[in-house]
Design a protein around this motif. Structure first.
Motif, PDB file in Angstrom:
ATOM      1  N   UNK A 273     -29.477  31.946 -22.143  1.00  0.00           N
ATOM      2  CA  UNK A 273     -30.522  32.904 -22.520  1.00  0.00           C
ATOM      3  C   UNK A 273     -30.493  34.123 -21.603  1.00  0.00           C
ATOM      4  N   UNK A 274     -30.188  33.898 -20.325  1.00  0.00           N
ATOM      5  CA  UNK A 274     -30.076  35.011 -19.375  1.00  0.00           C
ATOM      6  C   UNK A 274     -29.014  36.007 -19.828  1.00  0.00           C
ATOM      7  N   UNK A 275     -27.854  35.510 -20.227  1.00  0.00           N
ATOM      8  CA  UNK A 275     -26.795  36.401 -20.709  1.00  0.00           C
ATOM      9  C   UNK A 275     -27.221  37.122 -21.984  1.00  0.00           C
ATOM     10  N   UNK A 276     -27.934  36.404 -22.859  1.00  0.00           N
ATOM     11  CA  UNK A 276     -28.409  37.046 -24.088  1.00  0.00           C
ATOM     12  C   UNK A 276     -29.347  38.200 -23.759  1.00  0.00           C
ATOM     13  N   UNK A 277     -30.278  37.975 -22.847  1.00  0.00           N
ATOM     14  CA  UNK A 277     -31.203  39.042 -22.445  1.00  0.00           C
ATOM     15  C   UNK A 277     -30.450  40.221 -21.836  1.00  0.00           C
ATOM     16  N   UNK A 278     -29.478  39.916 -20.967  1.00  0.00           N
ATOM     17  CA  UNK A 278     -28.706  40.973 -20.311  1.00  0.00           C
ATOM     18  C   UNK A 278     -27.973  41.826 -21.339  1.00  0.00           C
ATOM     19  N   UNK A 279     -27.324  41.173 -22.286  1.00  0.00           N
ATOM     20  CA  UNK A 279     -26.550  41.939 -23.267  1.00  0.00           C
ATOM     21  C   UNK A 279     -27.442  42.629 -24.292  1.00  0.00           C
ATOM     22  N   UNK A 280     -28.631  42.075 -24.543  1.00  0.00           N
ATOM     23  CA  UNK A 280     -29.600  42.786 -25.372  1.00  0.00           C
ATOM     24  C   UNK A 280     -30.028  44.093 -24.687  1.00  0.00           C
ATOM     25  N   UNK A 281     -30.167  44.046 -23.366  1.00  0.00           N
ATOM     26  CA  UNK A 281     -30.634  45.211 -22.620  1.00  0.00           C
ATOM     27  C   UNK A 281     -29.513  46.205 -22.308  1.00  0.00           C
ATOM     28  N   UNK A 282     -28.275  45.838 -22.552  1.00  0.00           N
ATOM     29  CA  UNK A 282     -27.147  46.692 -22.197  1.00  0.00           C
ATOM     30  C   UNK A 282     -27.269  48.064 -22.844  1.00  0.00           C
ATOM     31  N   UNK A 283     -27.500  48.076 -24.156  1.00  0.00           N
ATOM     32  CA  UNK A 283     -27.611  49.344 -24.870  1.00  0.00           C
ATOM     33  C   UNK A 283     -28.837  50.121 -24.404  1.00  0.00           C
TER      34      UNK A 283
ATOM     35  N   UNK B  46     -20.871  41.718 -30.344  1.00  0.00           N
ATOM     36  CA  UNK B  46     -19.616  40.973 -30.453  1.00  0.00           C
ATOM     37  C   UNK B  46     -19.516  39.936 -29.336  1.00  0.00           C
ATOM     38  N   UNK B  47     -19.876  40.317 -28.123  1.00  0.00           N
ATOM     39  CA  UNK B  47     -19.815  39.380 -26.993  1.00  0.00           C
ATOM     40  C   UNK B  47     -20.806  38.241 -27.191  1.00  0.00           C
ATOM     41  N   UNK B  48     -22.039  38.576 -27.604  1.00  0.00           N
ATOM     42  CA  UNK B  48     -23.051  37.534 -27.803  1.00  0.00           C
ATOM     43  C   UNK B  48     -22.618  36.541 -28.881  1.00  0.00           C
ATOM     44  N   UNK B  49     -22.009  37.075 -29.918  1.00  0.00           N
ATOM     45  CA  UNK B  49     -21.549  36.198 -31.003  1.00  0.00           C
ATOM     46  C   UNK B  49     -20.400  35.311 -30.540  1.00  0.00           C
ATOM     47  N   UNK B  50     -19.476  35.879 -29.761  1.00  0.00           N
ATOM     48  CA  UNK B  50     -18.318  35.115 -29.294  1.00  0.00           C
ATOM     49  C   UNK B  50     -18.731  34.033 -28.307  1.00  0.00           C
TER      50      UNK B  50
END
Length: 506
Positions: free
Chosen positions: A433-443, A496-500
Motif C-alpha cells: 500500500x505504501x508503494x501504491x500511495x507513493x506512485x499515486x502521488x508521483x504525478x 504501468x508500474x502499479x499494475x506490473x
C-alpha cells in the motif's frame, strides 16, 4: 520473500539509487549565512502569534474558504456529469490534460482574462477539480456492485436504474472523496495568494517577506485550526447554507471584457512567427518550427531536466519521511498522549501547502533545489504517513507478536521489540500500500514541482512565470502544455508500474 515482495524491494532500491545519483547534479547548496538565527526568529514568531497584526485576517480566511467551497461545488457538479461519459476516449483525454495543469497556472491564465477578480480564483480551482472529480467518480462507479442492476425490471428507465442500483451504493464513497477534495481546495485556494489573489497565502507571503513572523504564525494557526475542525463544522445538512453564504460573501464579479478573450486566444498565445505573419506560407511555417525548436533545446530542456531531478529527489524523500512519521499515531508504538501529539505533527505536515513550506525554506536556506525538495517531501510525506498510520492501526497481528497482554499496557509493544515489530510485522504488511500511495502521488509531486518555479526554483514553472511577467504568452502557453504532457507521461508510467507490481491502496 515472495516474487511480488522481491520486485517491490528491487524497484524501491532502484529509485533510491537514482535519487542518490541525482544529488550529484542537483543544486542543494545552502547559501544563507546564518539560517539558525532566522529559524529562531520564526520559532519565536510562531509561538507568539499576533492575531491583530492585520485587520484583513478574517476577510482573508473567509475569502479562502469561500473560494474553496464554491470551487469544489462547481468542480463536483461538472465532474459528476463528466464521469457519466468518462468511458469515451475524447472525454478521458480532455480531463487528463486539464487536470494536469496546476491551479496556480490556471490562475495565471485567467488573470489575463479577468484580472484580480474572484472569478479568476473560482475558475482556477473549478476547472482542474472538475476533471479530477470526473476521473475518480468514474472509477467509483465502475467498482460498484452490478448485482442490484440485474434484478431491476427491463421496463425501468435508465435514470431510475442508475440512481437506485448504482448511485445509492457508492454515495458514501462519493461524499468521502468530495470531503477530501475540499481539504485540498483549501490548500489550493491559499496558495493562489502567491499570484495576487487575496487569500491567506497572499498575507502569508507578505508577512514572511517582511519578517513579521508573529503575524505569519497567527495566519498559519488559523489555517491549521480550519483544517483540523473540518469534521466539526462541515456538515451535509449545512452545506446549502454555507454555499449560499460563500456566494454572497464574495465580492461581485467584474464585467467580463470579451476583447481580452479575443486578444488572448486569437493572438497572444499563438507563436510570434505566426502572429506577425501577413500570410501563412512555407517560410512562416519553417520560422514557427524553428521557434519551437529553439525553446525546446533551450529553456524547455533545462526546465524539464530540473523538474525531473527535483521530482525524483522529492519522491524518494517523501517515502523516507512517510516511513519515519507514520508510527507516531500507531497504537502499537505509542500511547494515547503520544498519539495525540503525533496526530498534531501529521496535521501540520500534511496540511501546510508545499508552496508555503518552500517559501519558508527559501528564506532559511537560500535559493536552490533544497527548499523545494524539503517542502514537497514534508507535505507529501505527512499525507502518506497519515494514510499508512490508518492501515497500521487496522492490522490484526499474529498471536506470537511481541505484545503485552495484561495490565494497563495491554496491546502495547514490549519494550525493546518495537523495532522488530516495525520491520518484521507492520512494514511488510503495509509496504504494498505504501508503494501504491507513493506512485499515486508521483504525478501530483510533478505538478507541485513545476509550480515551485514561481518562487525562483528553475523548474518549468520558473519559465512559465517569467513568460507571464514578460507578457510572452505564446511561450507561457507552450511551457504549460509541455508541463501537462510531462505530468500525463508520469501518470501513465506510474499506472504501468502499479499494475506490473500489482500494488493497490488498501
Amino acid at each position: 520473500m515472495n516474487s511480488s515482495g522481491y520486485a517491490q524491494g528491487k524497484l524501491s532500491f532502484i529509485f533510491v539509487i537514482i535519487a542518490l545519483a541525482l544529488t550529484l547534479s542537483a543544486d542543494l547548496e545552502i547559501s544563507t549565512i546564518d539560517p539558525w538565527t532566522e529559524m529562531g526568529r520564526m520559532f519565536v514568531g510562531f509561538i507568539t502569534p499576533d492575531f491583530f497584526a492585520t485587520e484583513y485576517i478574517l476577510d482573508a480566511l473567509f475569502f479562502t474558504v469561500s473560494i474553496a467551497l464554491l470551487g469544489v461545488t462547481f468542480g463536483a457538479f461538472f465532474g459528476f456529469f463528466l464521469a457519466l461519459v468518462f468511458k469515451y476516449r475524447i472525454v478521458r483525454i480532455f480531463c487528463a490534460f486539464f487536470r494536469s495543469i496546476h491551479e496556480l497556472f490556471w490562475a495565471l491564465i485567467f488573470l489575463q482574462l479577468f484580472g484580480l477578480d474572484p472569478l479568476t480564483a473560482l475558475c482556477a480551482i473549478s476547472l482542474p477539480y472538475a476533471c479530477t472529480f470526473a476521473k475518480v467518480y468514474a472509477e467509483i462507479f465502475e467498482q460498484a456492485d452490478t448485482t442490484p442492476a440485474k434484478t431491476v425490471s427491463k421496463k425501468a428507465d435508465i435514470l431510475s436504474v442508475f440512481v437506485y442500483t448504482k448511485l445509492s451504493l457508492v454515495k458514501s464513497h462519493l461524499i468521502s472523496y468530495t470531503r477530501y477534495r475540499f481539504e485540498c481546495a483549501l490548500r489550493s485556494s491559499t496558495i493562489l495568494g502567491f499570484v495576487g489573489i487575496p487569500t491567506l497565502g497572499f498575507h502569508l507571503e507578505s508577512a514572511f517577506s517582511q519578517g513579521n513572523y508573529s503575524q505569519a504564525g497567527a495566519l498559519l494557526l488559523l489555517f491549521y485550526l480550519l483544517i483540523i475542525s473540518i469534521n466539526v463544522w462541515l456538515k451535509a445538512k449545512l452545506l446549502p447554507i454555507y454555499i449560499a453564504a460563500a456566494w454572497f460573501y464574495l465580492p461581485a464579479f467584474g464585467q467580463v471584457n470579451w476583447d481580452n478573450f479575443t486578444r488572448f486566444f486569437g493572438s497572444d498565445i499563438w507563436p510570434s512567427p505566426l502572429r506577425y505573419a501577413a500570410d501563412i506560407d512555407l517560410n512562416v511555417i519553417n520560422q514557427t518550427l524553428n521557434w519551437y525548436w529553439s525553446l525546446l533545446t533551450g529553456e524547455v530542456f533545462e526546465g524539464i531536466v530540473n523538474t525531473l531531478i527535483l521530482t525524483q529527489l522529492a519522491l524518494v524523500t517523501t517515502g523516507i519521511i512517510a516511513l519515519l512519521v507514520f508510527p507516531l499515531t500507531v497504537k502499537l508504538f505509542v500511547g494515547f498522549t503520544g498519539r495525540i501529539m503525533g496526530q498534531g505533527i501529521l496535521v501540520v505536515l500534511r496540511s501546510t501547502p508545499e508552496m508555503i513550506l518552500a517559501f519558508i525554506f527559501l528564506l532559511l536556506l537560500g535559493p536552490s533545489m533544497l527548499p523545494a525538495v524539503l517542502a514537497l517531501a514534508i507535505h507529501n510525506g505527512g499525507l502518506i504517513g497519515f494514510l499508512l498510520a490508518e492501515l497500521a492501526n487496522a492490522l490484526k497481528l499474529r498471536p506470537d507478536a511481541p505484545l503485552q497482554h495484561n495490565g494497563i499496557n495491554s496491546g502495547r509493544v514490549i519494550k525493546g521489540h518495537a523495532i522488530s515489530l516495525y520491520f518484521y510485522e507492520v512494514l511488510p504488511r503495509i509496504y504494498s500500500s505504501f508503494l501504491a500511495f507513493i506512485f499515486y502521488r508521483w504525478e501530483v509531486i510533478m505538478r507541485e514541482t513545476a509550480i515551485l518555479g514561481v518562487l525562483g526554483v528553475t523548474t518549468l514553472g520558473f519559465y512559465i512565470d517569467s513568460a507571464f511577467e514578460e507578457m510572452r504568452f505564446d511561450r507561457a502557453m507552450f511551457y504549460i502544455v509541455i508541463t501537462a504532457l510531462l505530468c500525463i507521461g508520469i501518470d501513465s508510467f506510474s499506472r504501468h508500474i502499479r499494475k506490473k507490481l500489482n500494488v493497490k491502496a488498501a
